[in-house]
Design a protein around this motif. Sequence first.
Motif, short mmCIF file in Angstrom:
data_model
loop_
_atom_site.label_atom_id
_atom_site.label_comp_id
_atom_site.label_asym_id
_atom_site.label_seq_id
_atom_site.Cartn_x
_atom_site.Cartn_y
_atom_site.Cartn_z
N TYR A 149 0.83 -1.20 0.00
CA TYR A 149 0.00 0.00 0.00
C TYR A 149 0.87 1.26 0.00
N PHE A 150 1.87 1.28 0.84
CA PHE A 150 2.75 2.45 0.93
C PHE A 150 3.38 2.76 -0.42
N ARG A 151 3.96 1.75 -1.05
CA ARG A 151 4.68 1.99 -2.30
C ARG A 151 3.76 2.36 -3.45
N VAL A 152 2.58 1.74 -3.51
CA VAL A 152 1.66 2.08 -4.60
C VAL A 152 1.05 3.46 -4.38
N VAL A 153 0.61 3.73 -3.17
CA VAL A 153 -0.02 5.03 -2.88
C VAL A 153 0.97 6.17 -3.15
N PHE A 154 2.24 5.98 -2.83
CA PHE A 154 3.23 7.03 -3.03
C PHE A 154 4.00 6.88 -4.35
N SER A 155 3.51 6.02 -5.24
CA SER A 155 4.07 5.85 -6.59
C SER A 155 5.58 5.59 -6.58
#
Length: 188
Positions: free
Chosen positions: A162-168
């Motif tokens: 979630y962290f990596r996808v949300v923050f691209s």
Amino acid sequence: MPAKSKDSRPGGRSARVRAAVHQATVDLVQEIGTEKVTIPAVARRAGVNPSSVYRRWGTTTALLADVAAHRQDEGAPKLLGDLRKDLEQAALWTLTDLSRPGGVAFFRAEIAPDVDERRAGLRECLERVSTRFHAALEAAARRGEATPPLEQVLDHVVAPLYFRVVFSIPETDEDYARGLVTQLYNRG
């Protein structure tokens, strides 16, 4: 005999309208992006009156949140009978769900403060995501396999995705998702 609510008819007009509005929303998000989606555009695409959409959802954010809540289980993977493979599949499905057009926007809408005043959406979102992984853990436990606690899976697999996808963050791909599961196994 008591009157039925408009949502109590699973095969009725209400269900058809909801399905049409949800599909129109997903299609528009894919075509023009979340920020350009409006209730009148969704209503036009769905073939319903905008007042029906406003009455049921009120705002575009609330509509996006409802779509997010109801599309979480589309294409959820079947259990393979091996915990590591099942966790990898759940991680890949989570990555795919977040990465598809509008995925992050649907997630953000679901937990938006103006929609989620009591934080119920956030809890429901966590519950749905947890269920994907919990099913694999329960099946493995029934087979007698050693299993990590669900919280550990959430901390070491779900949260980083979630962290990596949300923050691209670049290179958040299938290899990365599989690597998170491998790291979880190496911890134990």
